[in-house]
Design an enzyme around this catalytic site. Structure first.
Site, PDB file in Angstrom:
ATOM      1  CE  LYS A 184      -4.019  -2.042  -0.065  1.00 16.83           C
ATOM      2  NZ  LYS A 184      -3.677  -3.418  -0.433  1.00 16.83           N
TER       3      LYS A 184
HETATM    4  C1  LIG Z   1      -9.972  -3.008  -1.629  1.00 16.80           C
HETATM    5  C2  LIG Z   1      -9.340  -3.735  -0.492  1.00 16.80           C
HETATM    6  N1  LIG Z   1     -10.053  -3.947   0.633  1.00 16.80           N
HETATM    7  C3  LIG Z   1      -9.527  -4.560   1.697  1.00 16.80           C
HETATM    8  C4  LIG Z   1      -8.241  -5.023   1.687  1.00 16.80           C
HETATM    9  C5  LIG Z   1      -7.708  -5.743   2.877  1.00 16.80           C
HETATM   10  O1  LIG Z   1      -6.606  -5.100   3.409  1.00 16.80           O
HETATM   11  P1  LIG Z   1      -5.675  -5.819   4.507  1.00 16.80           P
HETATM   12  O2  LIG Z   1      -4.751  -6.738   3.764  1.00 16.80           O
HETATM   13  O3  LIG Z   1      -4.956  -4.710   5.189  1.00 16.80           O
HETATM   14  O4  LIG Z   1      -6.592  -6.556   5.421  1.00 16.80           O
HETATM   15  C6  LIG Z   1      -7.445  -4.835   0.556  1.00 16.80           C
HETATM   16  C7  LIG Z   1      -6.066  -5.324   0.540  1.00 16.80           C
HETATM   17  O5  LIG Z   1      -5.394  -5.459  -0.436  1.00 16.80           O
HETATM   18  C8  LIG Z   1      -8.011  -4.180  -0.566  1.00 16.80           C
HETATM   19  O6  LIG Z   1      -7.285  -3.973  -1.676  1.00 16.80           O
END
Ligand SMILES: Cc1ncc(COP(=O)(O)O)c(C=O)c1O
Length: 385
Positions: A184
């Protein structure tokens, strides 16, 4: 051709992050503690949010967010079909039903027109995703939410530094969940946060920490007490000070990261603008994207190669790419449980079949970007239909 493989999206970790991690390791408190608090305060200041809780992932933020909003069995939650699986999975976790809604053909974000069609008396919430860092059309979604009494939980996984009509995502009173995963724009390796109205965020904080009425670290600093009470059976979703140490340094570098991302995007736009066979990403006049992803689409019928072959050829030229995402309605679990067909969300299905995410991260040099542009333009020229 490039000699060294260009990774699609490595994190930008520097000396500052390494020093802070070592400092934390040498301190008496390594899990949720003073650095996590400091990170929350810094995020609050950056976003202008009235409440922030730092967590171990965005998924955790979405999960506790839904619970704090009181979403549960019998409820429907509108989720864009073109998103990472976590957006829909958390709806299943709370026993509600995700209703997969198609996206706009230009920005690939949740379509207000499709939302209007999907709302029923059972709709409790919507979870718009600021896909690739481009904001959803919040005014239009707000109007629908207000008219039908639907709550909003923004999936802001891609959206740190994204602005809608000049205002930062994360500054509103409704809940928004951010991801600090390794790829990210700002990373804590794994991690995330939930922003929104302080009262709602505090409820989410308790749900994300065993349902304990006090933070664990308050029990161990001088002002704290050993005593706590469990007010509900919560989860273990807290961020550690090791993660927050990295996050604090990354937040200080965010502006510089974003400046570089925009320079890279401008260079891609210029370099690829002559490729008529490609559809390039856009930024609406009311939007300021965080440019988390640079997603191009192959125009139908213009090339003799499909998307998968395109990716293979780029790989053979040492360019790493990715695809965001196989739409949720096409994953076996959702397809089989709810009987979704590819044509139920035609824009997402079509975009998925034609899309490629090109490398985009602040560590790219101009030469790296030019290598990608050269590989893509060669490929297009050699395979015109
Ligand atoms: C659109 C979206 N939502 C949720 C997530 C979940 O994030 P995390 O890996 O921090 O739980 C991601 C992760 O890539 C994502 O791209």
């Amino acid at each position: 051709m490039r000699k060294v493989f260009l990774s699609y999206n490595p994190p930008s970790i520097g000396e500052g992050e390494r020093t802070e991690v070592m400092d934390t390791l040498a301190s008496p408190w390594v899990t949720t503690g003073p650095k996590t608090k400091a990170f929350e305060v810094a995020l609050m200041g950056y976003m202008g949010a009235s409440g922030v809780v730092a967590l171990n992932s965005c998924t955790a933020g979405l999960h506790v967010g839904l619970l704090a909003m009181g979403v549960g069995p019998g409820d429907e939650v509108l989720v864009p079909s073109l998103t990472f699986c976590a957006t829909a999975n958390v709806v299943e976790h709370v026993g509600a039903r995700p209703i997969l809604v198609d996206v706009c053909p230009d920005t690939l974000t949740l379509s207000p027109d499709r939302v209007a069609e999907a709302i029923t008396p059972r709709t409790k919430a919507m979870m718009p995703v600021h896909y690739a860092g481009h904001p959803v059309h919040l005014d239009e979604l707000d109007a629908l939410a207000e008219r039908h009494g639907v709550m909003m939980l923004e999936d802001a996984a891609h959206a740190i530094s994204t602005r809608y009509k000049g205002r930062l995502i994360g500054s509103r009173s409704n809940l928004a969940a951010f991801s600090f995963y390794a790829t990210k724009n700002l990373t804590t390796i794994e991690g995330g946060c939930l922003t929104g109205e302080a009262k709602l965020v505090d409820r989410a904080r308790i749900i994300g920490h065993h349902g304990m009425s006090r933070d664990a670290w308050n029990r161990f600093d001088r002002s704290g007490s050993w005593y706590y009470e469990v007010v509900l059976p919560g989860f273990k979703y807290n961020m550690t000070d090791m993660q927050a140490a990295i996050g604090l340094v990354q937040l200080g570098r965010l502006e510089q990261f974003q400046k570089r991302r925009r320079e890279i995007v401008d260079r891609y736009m210029l370099g690829l603008s002559g490729c008529d066979a490609l559809e390039l990403p856009i930024e609406k006049e009311w939007a300021s994207s965080s440019w988390h992803l640079f997603v191009i689409r192959l125009k139908p019928g213009r090339l003799r190669v499909d998307r998968n072959r395109f990716i293979e050829v780029l790989k053979s030229r040492n360019i790493g790419t990715s695809v965001h995402y196989l739409p949720v309605h096409m994953h076996p679990y959702y397809r089989d449980k709810y009987g979704y067909r590819p044509q139920d969300c035609p824009v997402s299905t079509d975009a998925y079949e034609r899309m490629i995410s090109l490398p985009l991260h602040p560590g790219l040099s101009n030469q790296d970007v030019d290598d990608v542009v050269e590989a893509v333009t060669d490929l297009v020229r050699e395979h015109l239909a």
